[in-house]
Scaffold this motif. Structure first.
Motif, PDB file in Angstrom:
ATOM      1  N   GLU A  11       5.488 -38.823  12.656  1.00 26.90           N
ATOM      2  CA  GLU A  11       4.644 -37.938  11.844  1.00 26.90           C
ATOM      3  C   GLU A  11       5.286 -36.569  11.625  1.00 26.90           C
ATOM      4  OE1 GLU A  11       0.090 -38.847  12.558  1.00 26.90           O
ATOM      5  OE2 GLU A  11       1.185 -39.031  14.452  1.00 26.90           O
ATOM      6  N   TYR A  22      11.065 -40.319  -1.258  1.00 28.45           N
ATOM      7  CA  TYR A  22      10.416 -41.039  -0.159  1.00 28.45           C
ATOM      8  C   TYR A  22      10.968 -42.451   0.064  1.00 28.45           C
ATOM      9  CZ  TYR A  22       6.832 -37.451   0.440  1.00 28.45           C
ATOM     10  OH  TYR A  22       6.178 -36.273   0.711  1.00 28.45           O
ATOM     11  N   TYR A  36       8.947 -33.884   5.296  1.00 30.05           N
ATOM     12  CA  TYR A  36       9.072 -34.332   3.904  1.00 30.05           C
ATOM     13  C   TYR A  36       7.996 -33.691   3.035  1.00 30.05           C
ATOM     14  CZ  TYR A  36      12.641 -38.014   4.397  1.00 30.05           C
ATOM     15  OH  TYR A  36      13.816 -38.704   4.566  1.00 30.05           O
ATOM     16  N   LYS A  37       6.770 -33.709   3.530  1.00 29.30           N
ATOM     17  CA  LYS A  37       5.657 -33.127   2.769  1.00 29.30           C
ATOM     18  C   LYS A  37       5.866 -31.633   2.535  1.00 29.30           C
ATOM     19  CE  LYS A  37       1.612 -34.266   2.561  1.00 29.30           C
ATOM     20  NZ  LYS A  37       0.699 -34.458   1.408  1.00 29.30           N
ATOM     21  N   TYR A  85       7.639 -37.011   8.783  1.00 28.87           N
ATOM     22  CA  TYR A  85       6.880 -37.169   7.539  1.00 28.87           C
ATOM     23  C   TYR A  85       6.341 -35.818   7.063  1.00 28.87           C
ATOM     24  CZ  TYR A  85       3.006 -38.250   4.418  1.00 28.87           C
ATOM     25  OH  TYR A  85       2.131 -38.276   3.347  1.00 28.87           O
ATOM     26  N   ALA A 131       4.707 -43.925   9.087  1.00 30.98           N
ATOM     27  CA  ALA A 131       5.187 -42.883   9.993  1.00 30.98           C
ATOM     28  C   ALA A 131       4.245 -42.732  11.191  1.00 30.98           C
ATOM     29  CB  ALA A 131       5.312 -41.558   9.253  1.00 30.98           C
ATOM     30  N   ARG A 161       4.698 -42.183  -0.975  1.00 32.10           N
ATOM     31  CA  ARG A 161       4.306 -41.152  -0.001  1.00 32.10           C
ATOM     32  C   ARG A 161       3.098 -41.600   0.805  1.00 32.10           C
ATOM     33  NH1 ARG A 161       2.457 -36.248  -3.043  1.00 32.10           N
ATOM     34  NH2 ARG A 161       0.561 -37.495  -3.193  1.00 32.10           N
ATOM     35  N   ALA A 191       4.235 -44.188   3.182  1.00 34.57           N
ATOM     36  CA  ALA A 191       5.092 -43.577   4.197  1.00 34.57           C
ATOM     37  C   ALA A 191       4.253 -42.908   5.280  1.00 34.57           C
ATOM     38  CB  ALA A 191       6.039 -42.559   3.558  1.00 34.57           C
ATOM     39  N   ALA A 192       3.137 -42.307   4.893  1.00 34.94           N
ATOM     40  CA  ALA A 192       2.258 -41.650   5.863  1.00 34.94           C
ATOM     41  C   ALA A 192       1.730 -42.647   6.882  1.00 34.94           C
ATOM     42  CB  ALA A 192       1.100 -40.975   5.128  1.00 34.94           C
TER      43      ALA A 192
END
Length: 449
Positions: A354, A388, A360-361, A357, A348, A341, A344-345
């Motif tokens: 973003e 993720y 997803y969060k 992303y 992204a 994660r 990934a941030a």
């Protein structure tokens, strides 16, 4: 409908009708369904010194949730990753060495091991043409399993059970899994997708991650950042204790005293399943569905309402499952998902994704609430590694049909360690019990039926 379809249809009805089992009987006979105890813990069937998955403590018979940890030979996998990043090195090969031999290598030991792996990545003569190109598969996991079994025919000593021979076989498979997967993908592109096929040679000086990206791309191009992120994912997927389905499969099949290729081929079949390694594809498919049905990805109300529809079997695949949520052991967090994660941030943000992303969060936060509303289970639910991983692979421009095969490219390290452990320390064939619930019947001659 043709005659064969009608015939198979009738047989299917027969099979389903004659194999019902009253669910109350499982409780009556204290059956550990899925090798799980009533409190959700796994039935203890073996001992291992390879890996440990930590997500809870048991006190007075109750599970107490604790932050998740993943250990390879006693070392926290987060430390392996931090060390690789601190030295700007590829770390998967070190993880493989650790899992196989039980100790961290010195720099010289690691260099020799990497050199050995690199020299083995090329497939045997004529293997690519005869075993991959002449029998392509629409599913790369099935192609990989066939490649593993076909490797038996190219081994001059496939049946010897000595530790040194099994270790040789395992190392060869570890080195070649990426090549087998990439070539299987290229064959699929050509024969099933109508696209060009590119067969590049692996380079011995490149890492597993670098070679994989080189082999799947038509121009062989990749950046160091891309390869390092893929390397991180490979480290995280390399091992997960002896109780996960595919590693248990290796133990069970190896305990029958079969050959290495049969044991590893069986593990590939296990990992393909949607309840195991195939879950990462289901997450991406679910996310595609959510993105197409939720207009405002930032709206908690809209997202939660659609998650409720999925949980109520009213949306997506109508199974009621929110893919990527929940784990047999991890409770508060899956440490692999946490690491992915965070990366990934960053990725992204670089790619202007973003909003996706953040979706997803949001699902990571709202999903457990929806599951609790639906089932009323107070067990803590967290996202798992599959949640993720597919997102990261997508941002790395890796085709989704390679997501689960990539899992195998990594997990062959853990499977190999578990095969060796079973050969060295097992010594007894797995033979659990099944309770027969059907009484004996008098045979009816065919003329009286």
């Amino acid at each position: 409908m043709d005659t064969e379809s009608l015939f198979i249809g009738r047989l299917s009805v027969l099979a389903e009708r004659n194999d019902p089992i009253d669910t109350s009987l499982y409780e009556k006979y204290d059956v550990k369904r899925g090798l799980r105890n009533a409190n959700g813990t796994g039935v203890l069937v073996g001992l291992t010194s390879i890996g440990d998955v930590v997500g809870y403590e048991v006190k007075d018979g109750k599970k107490i949730a604790i932050p998740g940890k993943l250990l390879y030979r006693g070392y926290n996998v987060a430390d392996l990753i931090s060390d690789a990043e601190a030295h700007s090195q590829f770390g998967y090969e070190q993880a493989v060495y650790l899992l196989l031999f039980g100790e961290l290598p010195t720099q010289s030991e690691l260099e020799l091991f990497k050199k050995y792996l690199g020299e083995l990545r090329t497939l045997p003569p004529n293997f690519t043409e005869d075993m991959i190109m002449k029998a392509p598969s629409a599913d790369i996991m099935n192609k990989l399993a066939r490649g593993v079994l076909a490797s038996y025919s190219y081994d001059k000593n496939p049946e010897e059970r000595s530790l040194s021979n099994i270790l040789r076989q395992c190392i060869e498979l570890i080195s070649r899994f990426g090549t087998l997967t990439a070539y299987g993908y290229q064959a699929k592109r050509r024969y099933y997708d109508g696209k060009s096929m590119y067969i590049h040679n692996p380079l011995p000086e490149l890492s597993t991650a670098e070679n994989f990206l080189r082999l799947i791309r038509n121009n062989k191009a990749f950046t160091d950042d891309e390869a390092k992120l893929l390397d991180l994912a490979l480290i995280l997927h390399a091992e997960h204790g002896g109780g996960n389905n595919s590693s248990l499969t290796v133990h069970v099949v190896s305990s029958a005293d079969t050959d290495t290729y049969s044991a590893i081929g069986a593990a590939v079949g296990s990992l393909k399943g949607y309840r195991h390694g195939g879950a990462n594809i289901r997450v991406i498919e679910m996310m595609d569905d959510i993105k197409s049905h939720v207009r405002d990805w930032s709206s908690e109300k809209e997202v939660k309402e659609y998650l409720r529809k999925i949980a109520n079997k009213e949306a997506f695949d109508h199974t009621g499952l929110i893919y990527g949520l929940g784990h047999a052991i991890y409770t508060i967090n899956d440490p692999r998902a946490t690491i992915l994660r965070d990366h990934a941030a960053k990725l992204a943000k670089e790619k202007g994704l973003e909003d996706e992303y953040n979706l997803y969060k949001l699902i990571e936060r709202l999903g457990p609430e929806v599951i609790y509303e639906k089932h009323g289970d107070e067990k803590k639910i967290c996202v798992n590694v599959d949640f993720y991983s597919g997102f990261i692979y997508t941002m790395l421009n890796i085709p989704r049909e390679l997501f689960t095969p990539l899992f195998a490219v990594s997990r062959i390290a853990g499977w190999s360690a578990h095969r060796i452990e079973e050969i060295v320390a097992g010594g007894r064939i797995y033979r659990p019990a099944y309770k027969n619930i059907l009484a004996e019947r008098n045979y009816i001659p065919i003329e009286k039926r």
